[in-house]
Design an enzyme around this catalytic site. Structure first.
Site, short mmCIF file in Angstrom:
data_model
loop_
_atom_site.label_atom_id
_atom_site.label_comp_id
_atom_site.label_asym_id
_atom_site.label_seq_id
_atom_site.Cartn_x
_atom_site.Cartn_y
_atom_site.Cartn_z
CE LYS A 266 -3.87 -2.29 2.31
NZ LYS A 266 -4.64 -2.44 3.56
N GLY B 15 -2.03 0.52 6.82
CA GLY B 15 -2.41 -0.50 7.78
C GLY B 15 -3.09 -1.68 7.10
CG ASP B 16 -3.84 -5.66 5.36
OD1 ASP B 16 -4.55 -5.15 4.46
OD2 ASP B 16 -3.88 -6.86 5.64
CB THR B 17 -6.66 -5.89 10.24
OG1 THR B 17 -6.13 -4.70 10.83
CG2 THR B 17 -7.15 -6.82 11.33
CB SER C 275 1.08 -5.01 9.62
OG SER C 275 1.48 -6.32 9.93
#
Length: 195
Positions: free
Chosen positions: A59, A75-77, A112
């Site tokens: 990203k 961000g990533d989940t 993250s």
């Protein structure tokens, strides 16, 4: 405080998540939002936090060359259950199946964050154990119908109705489950702010 240390920087949140936006506002940060479309496919051999770290970097890489005073937050989940990643459900059936698979079990939520400037990139991740009680099919259907969790990893938001009635324990940061490990973001921003 943090906002003073970052006053010389232009912070860009690269996320359309209303939850991440709200959490950043609660840190009293001045920022803009800018999102570039990214194919969120990841190599199949990646596991757990390797996935979220990879996507956070992807990203950030979507942005043009950054100027000296720009900082990107990505961000990533994912929800990790039965040795596989549960991302955002594509439809009601997928959402139902995801929630049914989490019912009565403990799973992991992995988030993250990436903080990227023209000079460096900091990527950090956090993992939380989340336990659900047994959910009935009616409860799952009610939640999907009224809250439509299609923008959430694992098809649920901890802060919503299903979290309130279904989650029996959390071991770790509530905000990591929401999608932004704020304590890690704070540390990363402090590190980036140092000239």
């Amino acid at each position: 405080m943090l906002q003073q240390k970052l006053s010389h920087l232009q912070i860009i949140l690269a996320s359309s998540s209303p939850r991440r936006k709200a959490l950043l506002e609660e840190l009293l940060l001045q920022f803009t939002t800018e999102v570039y479309p990214v194919d969120e496919a990841f190599p199949k051999q990646l596991q757990q936090e390797e996935i979220t770290d990879f996507l956070v970097k992807l990203k950030a890489d979507a942005f043009r060359k950054l100027s000296e005073n720009e900082v990107i937050i990505t961000g990533d989940t994912i929800v990790w259950n039965n040795k596989k990643a549960l991302n955002k459900p594509a439809n009601k059936d997928e959402a139902f199946n995801m929630l049914k698979s989490l019912s009565g079990k403990t799973h992991q939520v992995i988030s993250s964050i990436g903080v990227t400037s023209s000079k460096k990139q900091i990527i950090k991740n956090d993992r939380v154990d989340v336990s659900f009680r047994e959910l009935t099919s009616n409860e799952i259907e009610f939640y999907i119908e009224h809250f439509q969790p299609f923008d959430k990893a694992g098809a649920y938001g901890i802060q919503e109705w299903i979290g309130k009635i279904g989650i029996t324990s959390i071991r770790g940061s509530f905000y990591t489950v929401m999608g932004l490990p704020v304590h890690l973001l704070y540390d990363a921003l402090l590190a980036i702010a140092k000239k």
